[in-house]
Design a protein around this motif. Sequence first.
Motif, PDB file in Angstrom:
ATOM      1  N   PRO A 174      40.932  29.763  48.016  1.00 50.97           N
ATOM      2  CA  PRO A 174      40.991  28.947  46.791  1.00 50.97           C
ATOM      3  C   PRO A 174      40.090  27.718  46.903  1.00 50.97           C
ATOM      4  O   PRO A 174      40.015  27.073  47.950  1.00 50.97           O
ATOM      5  CB  PRO A 174      42.469  28.548  46.715  1.00 50.97           C
ATOM      6  CG  PRO A 174      43.190  29.619  47.465  1.00 50.97           C
ATOM      7  CD  PRO A 174      42.267  30.021  48.588  1.00 50.97           C
ATOM      8  N   HIS A 208      44.946  34.021  48.268  1.00 54.80           N
ATOM      9  CA  HIS A 208      45.905  32.913  48.305  1.00 54.80           C
ATOM     10  C   HIS A 208      46.918  33.071  49.430  1.00 54.80           C
ATOM     11  O   HIS A 208      47.453  32.074  49.940  1.00 54.80           O
ATOM     12  CB  HIS A 208      46.662  32.802  46.976  1.00 54.80           C
ATOM     13  CG  HIS A 208      45.793  32.444  45.811  1.00 54.80           C
ATOM     14  ND1 HIS A 208      45.121  33.391  45.060  1.00 54.80           N
ATOM     15  CD2 HIS A 208      45.482  31.234  45.275  1.00 54.80           C
ATOM     16  CE1 HIS A 208      44.425  32.788  44.103  1.00 54.80           C
ATOM     17  NE2 HIS A 208      44.634  31.483  44.198  1.00 54.80           N
ATOM     18  N   ASN A 209      47.198  34.298  49.813  1.00 55.51           N
ATOM     19  CA  ASN A 209      48.232  34.547  50.817  1.00 55.51           C
ATOM     20  C   ASN A 209      47.935  35.871  51.518  1.00 55.51           C
ATOM     21  O   ASN A 209      46.956  36.560  51.202  1.00 55.51           O
ATOM     22  CB  ASN A 209      49.624  34.567  50.168  1.00 55.51           C
ATOM     23  CG  ASN A 209      49.659  35.465  48.941  1.00 55.51           C
ATOM     24  OD1 ASN A 209      49.210  36.619  48.983  1.00 55.51           O
ATOM     25  ND2 ASN A 209      50.177  34.935  47.824  1.00 55.51           N
ATOM     26  N   THR A 223      39.792  36.093  45.442  1.00 59.01           N
ATOM     27  CA  THR A 223      40.361  34.865  45.995  1.00 59.01           C
ATOM     28  C   THR A 223      41.658  35.200  46.717  1.00 59.01           C
ATOM     29  O   THR A 223      42.566  35.780  46.137  1.00 59.01           O
ATOM     30  CB  THR A 223      40.629  33.836  44.893  1.00 59.01           C
ATOM     31  OG1 THR A 223      39.400  33.530  44.229  1.00 59.01           O
ATOM     32  CG2 THR A 223      41.197  32.550  45.485  1.00 59.01           C
ATOM     33  N   ASP A 282      47.591  39.041  49.238  1.00 60.55           N
ATOM     34  CA  ASP A 282      46.267  39.180  48.624  1.00 60.55           C
ATOM     35  C   ASP A 282      45.270  39.772  49.605  1.00 60.55           C
ATOM     36  O   ASP A 282      44.433  40.610  49.248  1.00 60.55           O
ATOM     37  CB  ASP A 282      45.755  37.821  48.145  1.00 60.55           C
ATOM     38  CG  ASP A 282      46.536  37.284  46.954  1.00 60.55           C
ATOM     39  OD1 ASP A 282      47.262  38.082  46.322  1.00 60.55           O
ATOM     40  OD2 ASP A 282      46.428  36.073  46.680  1.00 60.55           O
TER      41      ASP A 282
END
Length: 276
Positions: A245, A258-259, A256, A262
């Motif tokens: 991000p 994020h965690n 992207t 993902d």
Amino acid sequence: MIGAATAGGDEAASLLAAMPQIIRTLSISTISVPERCVGEIRGPILWSETMSARGSSAGDPGVYVCSTVSRAHDTAENRLLVAALEAIVRGGQDVARFHVDEDQESEATLLTDARRHADLAHRFLDHRTLIDVTAGRSNRRMARRVRHDPRRRAYRPVAAMLERAAEPLDISTVRLFCNAITTARHDLLVATLDHLEARGVRVPTLLVVDREIVGGPLRFHHPALTQRDPGRHGLFVGNTRLDVPGGLAAETGTVTVHNRTDLVVAIDHAITSDGL
């Protein structure tokens, strides 16, 4: 980065702080040099040289060539000192090419210190006692002598500076040049490696090729190194580009992360779509 670590570090600061004391107690050697004397004798007569000199002076019996003692500063310790000072100057010259990010206060301080230290080192190299001293190469034997001989106590900052110049980078210095996004990208790179191996995708030994980290299906190129070709930079698994991000979210086709979920989804998609 290497220039900043070499010229802006604690070892450079310690050496430059010690320089006034070192200059006052410089290692000195005595050497015998032939000197042509007329009407006087200033030391042991070198008869072979004297007869040659008289032969070129119409047999003048008042001409002598004597062996005189001269003090010289071109000693092993002082050659190491000059090498250490030159390393600081070179580091400062490298730093002069950098663009200082004003948001990185620690980085800016290191670069400023490196430039200031380089200026000081240059001035000390111009000191009359060092101007004719040639730089020497450090070696372990000389370093041990400097480190353990009480008579060379003043030269210990020299040994420390040369050790730093030989191995300039440490993790604390590298971190000064990594902003939060770069650090997150490094974390993403490591997490991607771990997940690829967990999925059975072999990643060979990582290499640096044309300023990229490459290994099998994985490629990482920092955005700061590719200003003219934005499509080249980023973290790629096959043809899938990943980023954190705040990074390349605006770039088309960039996933992207994020965690961890993902990341798992993106890598599994890359493995399937690219046949990894």
